[in-house]
Structures are given as structure tokens and as C-alpha cells.
Design a protein around this motif. Sequence first.
Motif, mmCIF file in Angstrom:
data_model
loop_
_atom_site.group_PDB
_atom_site.id
_atom_site.type_symbol
_atom_site.label_atom_id
_atom_site.label_comp_id
_atom_site.label_asym_id
_atom_site.label_seq_id
_atom_site.Cartn_x
_atom_site.Cartn_y
_atom_site.Cartn_z
ATOM 1 N N HIS A 107 -20.458 -115.331 164.934
ATOM 2 C CA HIS A 107 -21.125 -113.961 164.829
ATOM 3 C C HIS A 107 -21.432 -113.789 163.223
ATOM 4 O O HIS A 107 -20.955 -114.395 162.334
ATOM 5 C CB HIS A 107 -20.506 -112.887 165.277
ATOM 6 C CG HIS A 107 -18.786 -112.675 164.430
ATOM 7 N ND1 HIS A 107 -17.656 -113.404 164.748
ATOM 8 C CD2 HIS A 107 -18.527 -111.819 163.721
ATOM 9 C CE1 HIS A 107 -16.688 -113.639 163.906
ATOM 10 N NE2 HIS A 107 -17.088 -112.311 163.425
ATOM 11 N N ASP A 149 -22.388 -101.576 165.501
ATOM 12 C CA ASP A 149 -23.799 -100.956 164.216
ATOM 13 C C ASP A 149 -23.544 -99.925 163.563
ATOM 14 O O ASP A 149 -23.019 -98.791 164.768
ATOM 15 C CB ASP A 149 -25.229 -101.782 165.346
ATOM 16 C CG ASP A 149 -25.177 -103.278 165.089
ATOM 17 O OD1 ASP A 149 -24.480 -103.542 165.005
ATOM 18 O OD2 ASP A 149 -26.325 -102.972 165.822
ATOM 19 N N TYR A 158 -29.131 -118.771 166.368
ATOM 20 C CA TYR A 158 -29.993 -117.861 167.379
ATOM 21 C C TYR A 158 -28.986 -116.366 167.250
ATOM 22 O O TYR A 158 -27.759 -117.084 167.601
ATOM 23 C CB TYR A 158 -30.562 -118.629 168.556
ATOM 24 C CG TYR A 158 -30.946 -119.429 168.775
ATOM 25 C CD1 TYR A 158 -32.473 -119.485 169.015
ATOM 26 C CD2 TYR A 158 -31.028 -120.922 168.677
ATOM 27 C CE1 TYR A 158 -33.945 -120.026 168.990
ATOM 28 C CE2 TYR A 158 -32.245 -121.944 168.591
ATOM 29 C CZ TYR A 158 -33.402 -121.880 168.632
ATOM 30 O OH TYR A 158 -34.217 -122.368 168.522
ATOM 31 N N LEU A 159 -29.793 -115.466 167.024
ATOM 32 C CA LEU A 159 -29.135 -114.276 166.484
ATOM 33 C C LEU A 159 -29.289 -112.831 167.889
ATOM 34 O O LEU A 159 -30.840 -113.057 168.428
ATOM 35 C CB LEU A 159 -29.013 -113.318 165.553
ATOM 36 C CG LEU A 159 -28.946 -114.629 163.438
ATOM 37 C CD1 LEU A 159 -28.974 -113.871 163.116
ATOM 38 C CD2 LEU A 159 -27.486 -115.086 164.156
ATOM 39 N N THR A 160 -28.342 -112.768 168.257
ATOM 40 C CA THR A 160 -28.568 -111.695 169.714
ATOM 41 C C THR A 160 -27.505 -110.541 169.130
ATOM 42 O O THR A 160 -26.381 -110.382 168.704
ATOM 43 C CB THR A 160 -27.286 -112.505 170.799
ATOM 44 O OG1 THR A 160 -28.248 -113.399 171.641
ATOM 45 C CG2 THR A 160 -28.124 -111.032 171.747
ATOM 46 N N PRO A 161 -28.174 -109.373 168.741
ATOM 47 C CA PRO A 161 -27.397 -107.802 168.265
ATOM 48 C C PRO A 161 -26.012 -108.236 169.688
ATOM 49 O O PRO A 161 -26.278 -108.129 170.343
ATOM 50 C CB PRO A 161 -28.622 -107.281 168.355
ATOM 51 C CG PRO A 161 -29.679 -107.606 168.124
ATOM 52 C CD PRO A 161 -29.700 -109.003 168.999
ATOM 53 N N SER A 162 -24.856 -107.886 168.966
ATOM 54 C CA SER A 162 -23.588 -107.371 169.806
ATOM 55 C C SER A 162 -22.871 -106.134 169.437
ATOM 56 O O SER A 162 -22.171 -105.741 169.921
ATOM 57 C CB SER A 162 -22.912 -108.696 169.596
ATOM 58 O OG SER A 162 -22.344 -108.842 168.352
ATOM 59 N N ARG A 200 -25.206 -104.109 160.821
ATOM 60 C CA ARG A 200 -25.669 -104.543 161.326
ATOM 61 C C ARG A 200 -24.373 -106.232 162.722
ATOM 62 O O ARG A 200 -24.273 -107.108 161.280
ATOM 63 C CB ARG A 200 -27.117 -105.297 162.198
ATOM 64 C CG ARG A 200 -27.746 -103.996 162.142
ATOM 65 C CD ARG A 200 -28.096 -102.947 162.731
ATOM 66 N NE ARG A 200 -28.539 -101.866 162.694
ATOM 67 C CZ ARG A 200 -28.334 -101.016 161.930
ATOM 68 N NH1 ARG A 200 -27.000 -100.485 162.087
ATOM 69 N NH2 ARG A 200 -29.557 -99.760 162.290
ATOM 70 N N THR A 201 -24.117 -105.908 163.501
ATOM 71 C CA THR A 201 -23.548 -107.282 163.840
ATOM 72 C C THR A 201 -24.033 -108.679 164.719
ATOM 73 O O THR A 201 -24.842 -107.309 166.368
ATOM 74 C CB THR A 201 -21.908 -106.830 164.344
ATOM 75 O OG1 THR A 201 -21.022 -106.099 162.842
ATOM 76 C CG2 THR A 201 -21.394 -107.781 164.281
ATOM 77 N N TYR A 202 -24.262 -109.497 164.172
ATOM 78 C CA TYR A 202 -25.245 -110.415 165.658
ATOM 79 C C TYR A 202 -24.442 -111.487 165.994
ATOM 80 O O TYR A 202 -23.162 -112.149 165.766
ATOM 81 C CB TYR A 202 -26.223 -110.944 164.736
ATOM 82 C CG TYR A 202 -27.109 -109.880 164.289
ATOM 83 C CD1 TYR A 202 -28.333 -109.685 165.381
ATOM 84 C CD2 TYR A 202 -27.373 -109.569 163.462
ATOM 85 C CE1 TYR A 202 -29.171 -107.772 164.786
ATOM 86 C CE2 TYR A 202 -27.546 -108.584 162.857
ATOM 87 C CZ TYR A 202 -29.149 -107.747 163.446
ATOM 88 O OH TYR A 202 -29.713 -107.581 162.834
ATOM 89 N N TYR A 203 -24.051 -111.990 167.668
ATOM 90 C CA TYR A 203 -23.137 -112.577 167.726
ATOM 91 C C TYR A 203 -24.255 -114.174 167.844
ATOM 92 O O TYR A 203 -25.416 -114.180 167.669
ATOM 93 C CB TYR A 203 -23.560 -112.923 169.390
ATOM 94 C CG TYR A 203 -22.699 -113.797 169.752
ATOM 95 C CD1 TYR A 203 -21.440 -114.432 169.802
ATOM 96 C CD2 TYR A 203 -23.728 -114.712 171.254
ATOM 97 C CE1 TYR A 203 -21.116 -115.456 170.684
ATOM 98 C CE2 TYR A 203 -23.064 -116.175 171.207
ATOM 99 C CZ TYR A 203 -21.950 -116.607 171.141
ATOM 100 O OH TYR A 203 -21.310 -117.622 172.132
ATOM 101 N N MET A 204 -23.812 -114.956 166.885
ATOM 102 C CA MET A 204 -24.977 -116.340 166.779
ATOM 103 C C MET A 204 -24.142 -117.465 167.892
ATOM 104 O O MET A 204 -23.183 -117.798 167.926
ATOM 105 C CB MET A 204 -24.232 -117.063 165.268
ATOM 106 C CG MET A 204 -24.986 -117.500 165.010
ATOM 107 S SD MET A 204 -24.605 -118.294 162.730
ATOM 108 C CE MET A 204 -22.737 -118.279 163.203
#
Length: 347
Positions: free
Chosen positions: A196, A245, A238-242, A219-223
Motif C-alpha cells: 500500500h 482518505d 497497479y494502484l487501487t483506492p482503499s 490518499r491511501t492506495y492498495y498496490m
Amino acid sequence: MAPTPHQAKTAKAKLIAGGKQPKARIARYLKKTEPQLVEGAKISLLLKGIRCSDSMATVLKDMRSVQSPHSKMLSKNNVIVPFDDAGQQSLEFLTTKNDATLFALASHNKKRPNNLVMGRTFDRRILDMVEIGILQYRSVNDFPGLPKKRLGSKPLLQFVGDLWVSDVNLKRLQNLLVDFYRGDPVDSLVLSGLDHVMVFTAAETSVGGQEAYPIIHQRTYYMKLKKDPQGGKAPVPYLTPSGPDMDFKIRRTQFASPDLWKMVMKQPAGTKTKKKKNRTTNVFGETIGRLHLEKQDIDKRQGKKSKALRLADKLEKEEEVAAIEDELGREEQETKNEFKQTYGFEA
């Protein structure tokens, strides 16, 4: 005259034991809480203020999930005003009792809605505090069905914006945020363990013609790392908002004085590695050393020759002697011939 470290430790033990000689349990506790050359992960204490709304309680729960397992959360409300002397004493007591160096106090009232005070301690005393006002928030539960970080994983922290360098308050806030989310200190990382990213973007804004003030967007993203489709060796994230925020602004600050900050940043002598002179490492990982010696006269040095070299020298000398003898023999014969031609008889 300042007391020695042993005297200070003994006085602290007597203070805890109520003026008596400390018991074995207290002595073990003091030994366990002694400063160490290499400290582990910092524990954060999450507290509720005098009044704490459900949304601010959700903020504390999300902070606990992000920092877990290095965080503790107290469920009861606390009558603590953090910027007062009495409130700071309460915070120092609670952090010492729970063996925590970081703390966050959430509260909500009409004057300061959605208020969060983040701070840290040094030597069981308050070092610095930052009060932020949360303007917008999205919890982890607002991203259902999406992957979340693993327990105990370290985040990648990215700070975007020139204000992190130019603004003094944001510099200290950046240092505090790194302390909050860094987790266990490590020397190296495995790419598969990164899951992340936390991005903090600082930008100035103004409302209704007022003076511009900075707003921080977290902002926090799962990576997820995947193979590069173009054939590169490094994996592509590849980033996905998790979540979580949030957008927040700075309200009040209380930072350490320059002298205290200098003392806090001082590194113990045991952790410093001495620089090794005249020693480098090349691209292959080989250690290359350089020696400085006096000038040597190689021509005058007599080394031990091998048997093959000695035989070669002996043969060379025999050939030289044979050549000289042949030359002398030819000269002698030529002299005899000239004498016979001149005088008609041999000498």
C-alpha cells in the motif's frame, strides 16, 4: 552539579517505589524501558477527547487498522485539553503507562469540529503537537469489496508539493507523519512485501478572499506489483483506492525549541559507523583497497631465483665463455698467419 546516569536511574526507581528501595519487579520494568541504541517500532496511543463524535471515532479506528499491530486505542472519553499544562501532564501519564511515544486525541465541538491532535513524546515529556481539522473523510468501510493492506506491512510514503519544503510547519508535520506510519525500522525491503501507498499532497487554498492556507490531501492506495508488459525487469505497480482518505488543515501547533530539537536529533556514538578510508566497492560487489607505500628501488632488490632460472643463467654464461674463447682463438690464428707471411716462418 548534574547527577550521573546511575544516580538519575536510582532516583527514578525510588520515585516509582514511593521513596523506598525499588522491588525486583520495578527494577525489571526500568531495565526494560531503558533507552536502547537501536529502538524498535514506536507504539501509538489513540484517545478520545471530552466529546468525540462517531465520525471521529471512525478516524481513530482506521488509524488503528493502518498502524496495527503498533497501536493501542482507549475506548473511554478523557477529560484532556492537550494544549494546557494539566492536559499535557495527563497525556504524559497515559503514554508512559501504555509505553507509547506517539499519541492522537480525537474530539468534536462547536468551536473546533472534527478535531484531531497528533503528537509525540521524548523522555516521557511532550515533544511536539499538531492540531488538524478534518474537512472531508472517507473511511476504509467506504471501499467495500476492495483489497486491503496486510497486517504489519510497511507503507510507501509520498509527499507531493513544494510546501513540504518551504513551509516550516509542514516540514515538522511531515516528520511527525513519517514517525506515525513508518512501522518497524528495517535495513532492506522485499518488493513482494509492499502492498500500500500513502500520498500526502499539500496545496494552498483560500475561501471568500481570506488569506491562503495549506490543505493536505491524504490518499491511501492498495498496490499490487505485476510483470512489466513491455518486458522490463522491474515490476509495475497497479494502484487501487482503499482508504482511509482525508482532507485536513493545520489549526494549532506546538513544536520543540531549537535546542531541544537538536538534542532529540543527536545520534548516539554507538550507532555511528566509522568511515573506512582507501576502501571502495566496485559494481561487482568486490572490495578494492588502496595502499600508500614509499617509493621502492626495484633494480637493487635481489630476489630468490627458481631452479629453472638458475640453469638458464648457467647455460647463458657457458655460451658467453665459449664465444669469447672462439673469438680469442680466431684472433690468435690470424696473428700467426700474418707473422708467417711476413717473416716466412712460424713463431
